[in-house]
Design a protein around this motif. Structure first.
Motif, PDB file in Angstrom:
ATOM      1  N   ARG A 180      94.050  35.445  73.186  1.00 60.61           N
ATOM      2  CA  ARG A 180      94.871  35.618  71.990  1.00 60.61           C
ATOM      3  C   ARG A 180      95.313  34.243  71.533  1.00 60.61           C
ATOM      4  O   ARG A 180      95.736  33.404  72.317  1.00 60.61           O
ATOM      5  N   MET A 181      95.202  34.077  70.202  1.00 57.13           N
ATOM      6  CA  MET A 181      95.589  32.811  69.600  1.00 57.13           C
ATOM      7  C   MET A 181      96.831  33.058  68.748  1.00 57.13           C
ATOM      8  O   MET A 181      96.848  33.963  67.913  1.00 57.13           O
ATOM      9  N   THR A 182      97.900  32.222  68.993  1.00 54.20           N
ATOM     10  CA  THR A 182      99.141  32.305  68.216  1.00 54.20           C
ATOM     11  C   THR A 182      99.467  30.925  67.695  1.00 54.20           C
ATOM     12  O   THR A 182      98.883  29.925  68.135  1.00 54.20           O
ATOM     13  N   TRP A 183     100.428  30.825  66.763  1.00 57.33           N
ATOM     14  CA  TRP A 183     100.747  29.536  66.158  1.00 57.33           C
ATOM     15  C   TRP A 183     102.202  29.478  65.711  1.00 57.33           C
ATOM     16  O   TRP A 183     102.827  30.493  65.435  1.00 57.33           O
ATOM     17  N   LYS A 184     102.691  28.254  65.674  1.00 59.93           N
ATOM     18  CA  LYS A 184     104.023  27.953  65.158  1.00 59.93           C
ATOM     19  C   LYS A 184     103.899  26.743  64.260  1.00 59.93           C
ATOM     20  O   LYS A 184     103.077  25.868  64.503  1.00 59.93           O
ATOM     21  N   ILE A 185     104.758  26.662  63.219  1.00 56.56           N
ATOM     22  CA  ILE A 185     104.733  25.541  62.300  1.00 56.56           C
ATOM     23  C   ILE A 185     106.091  24.854  62.324  1.00 56.56           C
ATOM     24  O   ILE A 185     107.133  25.502  62.437  1.00 56.56           O
ATOM     25  N   TYR A 186     106.078  23.540  62.235  1.00 57.18           N
ATOM     26  CA  TYR A 186     107.291  22.742  62.308  1.00 57.18           C
ATOM     27  C   TYR A 186     107.326  21.788  61.124  1.00 57.18           C
ATOM     28  O   TYR A 186     106.289  21.338  60.626  1.00 57.18           O
TER      29      TYR A 186
END
Length: 616
Positions: free
Chosen positions: A112-118
């Motif tokens: 599973r691929m997840t992401w966060k943006i900053y």
């Protein structure tokens, strides 16, 4: 400007983990900022170091084209694998791409691929504040992640499930051909066309709507001015909408500016014979590729030649004596070939043959203050090498003086009425027989015959000019049954008043039988004419010959026949008398002892001979 920085500078942390929780996880970071670089920059881009624990999942950015490049500080890139990759800020029309590949070690668990943006202002910044993609990335930009042919909008999705094999790059194309370094199966696209992808554009330097050269990817509609989607311009420095640029770089020129040698703007031309730069050298004056004027008249197609007289096309030729003759030469062909067949010798090699046949029986009759001279000749002049006859008169000094030349066998002259006349023959070269045949001129003589009943054997020593039977025998026509010669005869026809038969005229050399009618006797028959000379020559054949005797009257037979001829004579027969030659006695013996003037005789010979009577 502050708003743009807040909106455009960001960092995304992309995390991958196995769903079953059996392996170590991994992550990569991507983002954009104003002081970031698109290419390799040491410190800004962090190379990938795989997790040491096993099992694990590993992902990384793959930038193979960075290997060997250096940043502005001289740092060289020696690996394609990176964990962090930042890029500079680009407008929406540019499409930014991050290529991702990875692997699993010790497990095959689903991932599973997840992401966060900053929020981020510069790449060195720490303690970043988490935000949302919609806040950090404006609506002018799309952000999609592609896994194979599947694409996912990161603004709408919160995670993506995938297989461990999706991390592997693809090393073969659809045809099974090897792809060097492989093709990444996962990529992230950010830009105005991240969902649709970029289109390749090409520079159009000449603004004719046709591009060429290197391909540049742009979002559709966001390409710079003078970029087009084709690279078919065969010459991008020449404006040519049709793209039909000829070899001389002329749009739609159709190579019309080439000369015949194919040189653009050259000066070579096709000559009248269709040859480039031929300079009409193939036309020698008679048309292209034809032979030059020929012949002695120097005209096209002529085969005329100079003849031996130097006349062009003339008919003069060298005859058999190598003399130019005919045509305009003025010479008759072979005129110098004599009757012997020799060139230029004028019969000198064959005079004996030419003069083998001579005139004979010459007579010269004095009448009416003129002299009529006639003779016999047994050849036809037209078919003989003898050209004609020369008639001479013997003068007081016994020299022969030429009176006349003729092709007839007679002449009449009033120059002389007495003396000796001679006849000779000559050829066309004026060669003349040396021994002329001569006679003494005389007036008409007369002979009287006493004819008896039956056959009378006579000859005619005197013959008039008209020697026809009808003329000479006219006085005795009524008493005559006929006239017989050697192998010939004629009878008088009272109906026609003419003699008919094979005898037409009387000759000096022949003997004749005059056959008188029955009960006719003592007919006196007178014949007047000019006498024949005594040198008459008889051409006798083997056997019996009926000839005349015009020699001395009552001459002894042994004297009349020359000794050299006697051996050829078998017998001589007259009318009612005969003699034969006795070889033992070397003389003639028999009832015939003397020859009578004006009589005829049968002479039998053993062979063909030339015969004559001795004059005394």
């Amino acid at each position: 400007m502050i708003f743009i920085n807040i909106v455009l500078c960001w960092r995304i942390e992309l995390k991958i983990e196995d769903i079953e929780g059996v392996a170590a996880n991994d992550f990569v970071e991507l983002g954009v900022c104003q002081n970031c670089h698109d290419g390799f920059h040491y410190g800004e881009d962090l190379s990938n170091i795989p997790t040491g624990a096993t099992p694990y999942t590993d992902i990384k950015f793959f930038n193979f084209d960075w290997i060997g490049s250096t940043d502005e500080n001289g740092n060289e890139c020696n690996t394609p694998n990176f964990t962090i990759d930042f890029k500079s800020i680009h407008p929406p029309e540019d499409l930014l791409e991050w290529k991702i590949r990875g692997s699993t070690q010790g497990h095959t668990s689903p991932l599973r691929m997840t992401w966060k943006i900053y929020e981020m202002n510069y790449w060195e910044q720490e303690n970043l504040t988490e935000s949302s993609i919609s806040e950090q990335i404006s609506d002018d930009y799309d952000i999609f992640i592609y896994i194979g042919e599947d694409k996912y909008n990161l603004k709408e999705e919160t995670y993506i499930d995938l297989l461990h094999t999706d991390l592997n790059p693809i090393y073969e194309d659809e045809s099974g051909n090897l792809i060097p370094n492989g093709r990444d199966n996962i990529k992230i696209l950010i830009g105005g066309c991240a969902e649709t992808g970029t289109v390749l554009y090409f520079k159009d330097l000449d603004l004719d709507g046709l591009g060429s050269g290197e391909a540049y990817p742009f979002c559709p509609g966001s390409q710079p001015e003078n970029y087009v989607q084709n690279n078919i311009d065969i010459n991008d420095s020449i404006y040519c909408i049709s793209n039909n640029i000829d070899d001389c770089n002329i749009c739609n020129g159709l190579n019309l500016d080439k000369d015949c040698n194919g040189v653009c703007f050259g000066d070579s031309v096709i000559d009248q014979c269709g040859i480039c730069d031929g300079q009409n050298l193939n036309d020698l004056g008679c048309g292209c590729f034809n032979s030059a004027p020929s012949g002695c008249d120097n005209t096209c197609g002529s085969i005329l030649e100079l003849d031996c007289n130097s006349d062009c096309g003339g008919d003069a030729t060298l005859d058999n004596c190598n003399i130019c003759s005919g045509g305009n030469s003025g010479n008759i062909p072979n005129i110098t070939i004599d009757d012997c067949g020799d060139c230029g010798l004028q019969n000198q090699n064959c005079l004996n043959e030419i003069f083998a046949v001579l005139p004979y029986n010459i007579s010269a009759l004095i009448q009416n203050n003129s002299t009529f001279i006639s003779w016999n000749f047994d050849e036809i002049l037209e078919s003989s090498p003898v050209q004609g006859f020369s008639i001479y008169h013997l003068d007081e000094d016994e020299n022969l003086q030429l009176i006349q030349r003729t092709q007839n066998t007679y002449i009449e002259t009033n120059q002389f009425t007495e003396g000796v006349f001679c006849v000779s023959i000559y050829d066309r070269f004026n060669n003349e027989y040396e021994n002329s045949i001569c006679t003494i001129a005389s007036e008409y003589a007369e002979i009287t015959y006493n004819l008896h009943e039956g056959a009378n054997l006579i000859s005619f020593p005197y013959i008039p000019e008209d020697n026809s039977l009808n003329n000479i025998l006219e006085p005795i026509n009524d008493y005559l049954d006929g006239i017989i010669g050697e192998g010939s005869a004629a009878i008088y026809s009272s109906f026609s008043g003419q003699f008919v038969g094979s005898i037409n005229s009387i000759e000096h050399s022949k003997g004749y039988w005059l056959k008188m009618q029955s009960n006719i006797d003592n007919i006196v028959f007178n014949v007047s004419g000019f006498p024949i000379n005594n040198n008459l020559v008889y051409e006798l054949h083997s056997g019996f010959n009926l000839i005349s005797y015009i020699g001395e009257d009552n001459l002894n037979i042994n004297s009349a026949v020359d000794d050299e001829l006697k051996e050829y004579i078998v017998s001589i027969i007259g009318e009612g008398e005969a003699a034969i030659y006795n070889n033992t006695l070397s003389q003639f013996v028999g009832s015939l002892s003397k020859l009578k003037f004006g009589k005829g005789y049968w002479v039998k010979t053993t062979s063909d001979i030339s015969f004559y009577w001795n004059p005394y």
